[in-house]
Scaffold this motif. Structure first.
Motif, mmCIF file in Angstrom:
data_model
loop_
_atom_site.group_PDB
_atom_site.id
_atom_site.type_symbol
_atom_site.label_atom_id
_atom_site.label_comp_id
_atom_site.label_asym_id
_atom_site.label_seq_id
_atom_site.Cartn_x
_atom_site.Cartn_y
_atom_site.Cartn_z
ATOM 1 N N ALA A 155 99.435 23.199 -81.915
ATOM 2 C CA ALA A 155 99.997 22.686 -80.644
ATOM 3 C C ALA A 155 100.738 23.787 -79.874
ATOM 4 O O ALA A 155 100.850 23.731 -78.647
ATOM 5 C CB ALA A 155 100.944 21.528 -80.940
ATOM 6 N N GLY A 156 101.193 24.789 -80.610
ATOM 7 C CA GLY A 156 101.937 25.849 -79.938
ATOM 8 C C GLY A 156 101.023 26.965 -79.451
ATOM 9 O O GLY A 156 101.131 27.437 -78.333
ATOM 10 N N ALA A 157 100.057 27.262 -80.285
ATOM 11 C CA ALA A 157 99.262 28.469 -79.991
ATOM 12 C C ALA A 157 98.018 28.158 -79.172
ATOM 13 O O ALA A 157 97.399 29.041 -78.601
ATOM 14 C CB ALA A 157 98.856 29.093 -81.324
ATOM 15 N N THR A 158 97.628 26.912 -79.087
ATOM 16 C CA THR A 158 96.401 26.581 -78.318
ATOM 17 C C THR A 158 96.807 26.309 -76.872
ATOM 18 O O THR A 158 97.403 25.270 -76.583
ATOM 19 C CB THR A 158 95.720 25.329 -78.924
ATOM 20 N N LEU A 159 96.482 27.232 -75.993
ATOM 21 C CA LEU A 159 96.885 27.074 -74.593
ATOM 22 C C LEU A 159 96.137 25.905 -73.940
ATOM 23 O O LEU A 159 95.067 25.500 -74.413
ATOM 24 C CB LEU A 159 96.624 28.390 -73.830
ATOM 25 N N MET A 160 96.690 25.404 -72.827
ATOM 26 C CA MET A 160 96.126 24.182 -72.229
ATOM 27 C C MET A 160 94.702 24.383 -71.719
ATOM 28 O O MET A 160 93.827 23.569 -71.980
ATOM 29 C CB MET A 160 97.028 23.681 -71.115
ATOM 30 N N PRO A 161 94.417 25.495 -70.979
ATOM 31 C CA PRO A 161 93.040 25.614 -70.476
ATOM 32 C C PRO A 161 92.054 25.648 -71.646
ATOM 33 O O PRO A 161 92.282 26.314 -72.645
ATOM 34 C CB PRO A 161 93.051 26.935 -69.696
ATOM 35 N N GLY A 162 91.024 24.852 -71.544
ATOM 36 C CA GLY A 162 89.978 24.933 -72.578
ATOM 37 C C GLY A 162 90.218 24.005 -73.753
ATOM 38 O O GLY A 162 89.407 23.912 -74.672
ATOM 39 N N ARG A 163 91.341 23.287 -73.720
ATOM 40 C CA ARG A 163 91.553 22.350 -74.842
ATOM 41 C C ARG A 163 90.472 21.261 -74.816
ATOM 42 O O ARG A 163 90.026 20.847 -73.747
ATOM 43 C CB ARG A 163 92.916 21.666 -74.736
ATOM 44 N N ARG A 164 90.143 20.781 -76.011
ATOM 45 C CA ARG A 164 89.193 19.640 -76.087
ATOM 46 C C ARG A 164 89.877 18.558 -76.931
ATOM 47 O O ARG A 164 89.586 18.371 -78.093
ATOM 48 C CB ARG A 164 87.869 20.117 -76.690
ATOM 49 N N ASP A 165 90.848 17.931 -76.296
ATOM 50 C CA ASP A 165 91.771 17.004 -76.959
ATOM 51 C C ASP A 165 91.140 15.606 -76.995
ATOM 52 O O ASP A 165 90.988 14.954 -75.951
ATOM 53 C CB ASP A 165 93.085 16.991 -76.164
#
Ligand code: HGY
Ligand code: MN
Ligand code: MN
Length: 415
Positions: free
Chosen positions: A229-239
């Motif tokens: 949650a800390g290291a995965t930046l928002m752009p490109g997330r596949r939540d």
């Protein structure tokens, strides 16, 4: 003639059954074939035996308690409901139609009635969808709506099959022996709490059901990409959870824009994995409940939800697995039965109204077996599927009295 309905005994039995729960009283939870469900079944079977009824059970755990009639050539009249309960439920849903029917039979016996047709009380297996995601499992098999080979494939969340569950519960026989023969019953009448606000608002004591709304259920499995949650930046997330959340809002939008006030859509289950606050949800699981009294608007809303789910998952690059668990037609109840019951209410000076059932019931499928209708009693503030579900002893007693008179009339009983 006023029947000797023992409402104190009946209320006591309802209260005793409510203590058999997977939850903490007053919360009632009795999921199919759980230890609490099996204890609840045993309690009801004993009460039926004590009332002098003859018991039998089928291969999926529907059980039948029979008061033999004088004319064995006539198909019985049936009544009944369910005693399984969803998590965090109340003590009246289904139970009023089982223990109330038993009390109706005991009162008729005590009053010296002798039915020509047998009267059969049915306690249906798994009216609630909790275990396998499919409601009315027992009545679907009884009516032939669910093929036995399809039922045998059902598995719960942990992957445990119906076959394993039913064998563990002591059910014997093959699933293809469950289906009822045509003309097996002359009629089926189910006593049930309304689970809505109509009767309380209008001040009427009894509802006689003319139509049961058309239910459908969608099951969706969403797979995205997890991460820190800390290291995965928002752009490109596949939540996956966010896709699920958007789909849940699409359900609400579809249900509120059909133009039909009877369309109701609920995302009753939305779970995500791994379920850690500092981990991006890689998977989400949804179960969506969509109903309407009109098939056309229900089906249009269903298609809209499916299209929205595909578009949302495409845009968010989420893998989507989606299936329709059930898409059922509404049930039209037997007009002759509805008329007979409204006449009985008038004779007994008990107020009543004709109405639809927005909840589904085993009657939805028994209507495909024989002439069917339902008798509703009021629900306090329309509450149901929650521990503060309530109907008063006086309301229950009126429902039992109307059911008893209806059974006596249908069974062609002689005093
Ligand atoms: O969900 C229903 O309508 C029913 O109470 N199982
Ligand atoms: Mn229910
Ligand atoms: Mn119910």
């Amino acid at each position: 003639m006023k029947l000797p309905i023992n409402i104190a005994r009946l209320q006591g039995e309802i209260d005793t059954l409510a203590l058999i729960t997977e939850g903490q009283p007053p919360v009632v939870t009795r999921v199919l074939f759980s230890e609490a469900d099996l204890r609840g079944r045993a309690l009801v079977k004993n009460l039926c035996r004590e009332a002098g009824l003859v018991l039998r059970e089928d291969a999926v755990g529907n059980f039948f308690a029979r008061w033999e009639g004088t004319d064995k050539s006539l198909p019985p009249v049936a009544t009944g409901s369910h005693i399984d309960a969803i998590p965090n439920a109340g003590k009246y849903d289904g139970v009023v139609g089982v223990l109330g029917a038993l009390e109706a039979i005991r009162a008729l016996k005590q009053a010296g009635f002798q039915p020509s047709r047998a009267i059969e009380l049915i306690i249906f297996t798994s009216e609630e969808p909790t275990r396998f995601g499919l409601g009315c499992l027992g009545s679907r098999l009884l009516s032939g709506v669910l093929p036995p080979e399809k039922a045998a494939l059902l598995k719960d969340r942990e992957g445990k099959s119906l076959e394993t569950w039913r064998k563990q519960a002591g059910c014997s026989g093959r699933l293809n022996s469950v289906r009822l023969r045509p003309d097996c019953y002359s009629a089926f009448i189910e006593l049930h709490i309304e689970q809505g606000l109509v009767l309380e608002k209008t001040g009427q004591a009894i509802g006689v059901v003319e139509k049961i709304a058309a239910p459908s259920t969608l099951r969706l499995q969403l797979t995205g990409v997890g991460g820190h949650a800390g290291a995965t930046l928002m752009p490109g997330r596949r939540d996956a959870l966010l896709a699920g959340a958007e789909i849940a809002l699409a359900v609400e939008k579809a249900a509120t824009t059909t133009g039909s006030p009877d369309t109701v859509g609920t995302t009753g289950i939305l779970r995500s994995e791994p379920g850690a606050v500092n981990s991006v949800p890689c998977r989400a699981y949804l179960e969506i409940d969509l109903r309407d009294t009109l098939v056309k608007t229900r089906d249009a809303a269903l298609r809209e939800i499916e299209q929205a789910a595909r578009a949302i998952c495409r845009r968010r690059r989420i893998k989507l697995e989606m299936e329709r668990l059930n898409v059922d037609p509404p049930a039209i109840c037997e007009a002759a039965l509805v008329n007979a019951i409204t006449t009985i209410c008038r004779t007994q000076k008990i107020s009543c109204r004709r109405m639809i059932s927005r909840a589904y019931h085993d009657s939805l499928f028994m209507a495909q077996v024989c002439p069917t209708t339902m008798i509703f009693i009021p629900s306090y503030k329309g509450y149901s599927h929650r521990p503060d579900e309530y109907s008063s002893p006086q309301q229950i007693e009126k429902g039992v009295a109307i059911l008893a008179a209806t059974l006596a009339q249908c069974a062609g009983s002689r005093a």
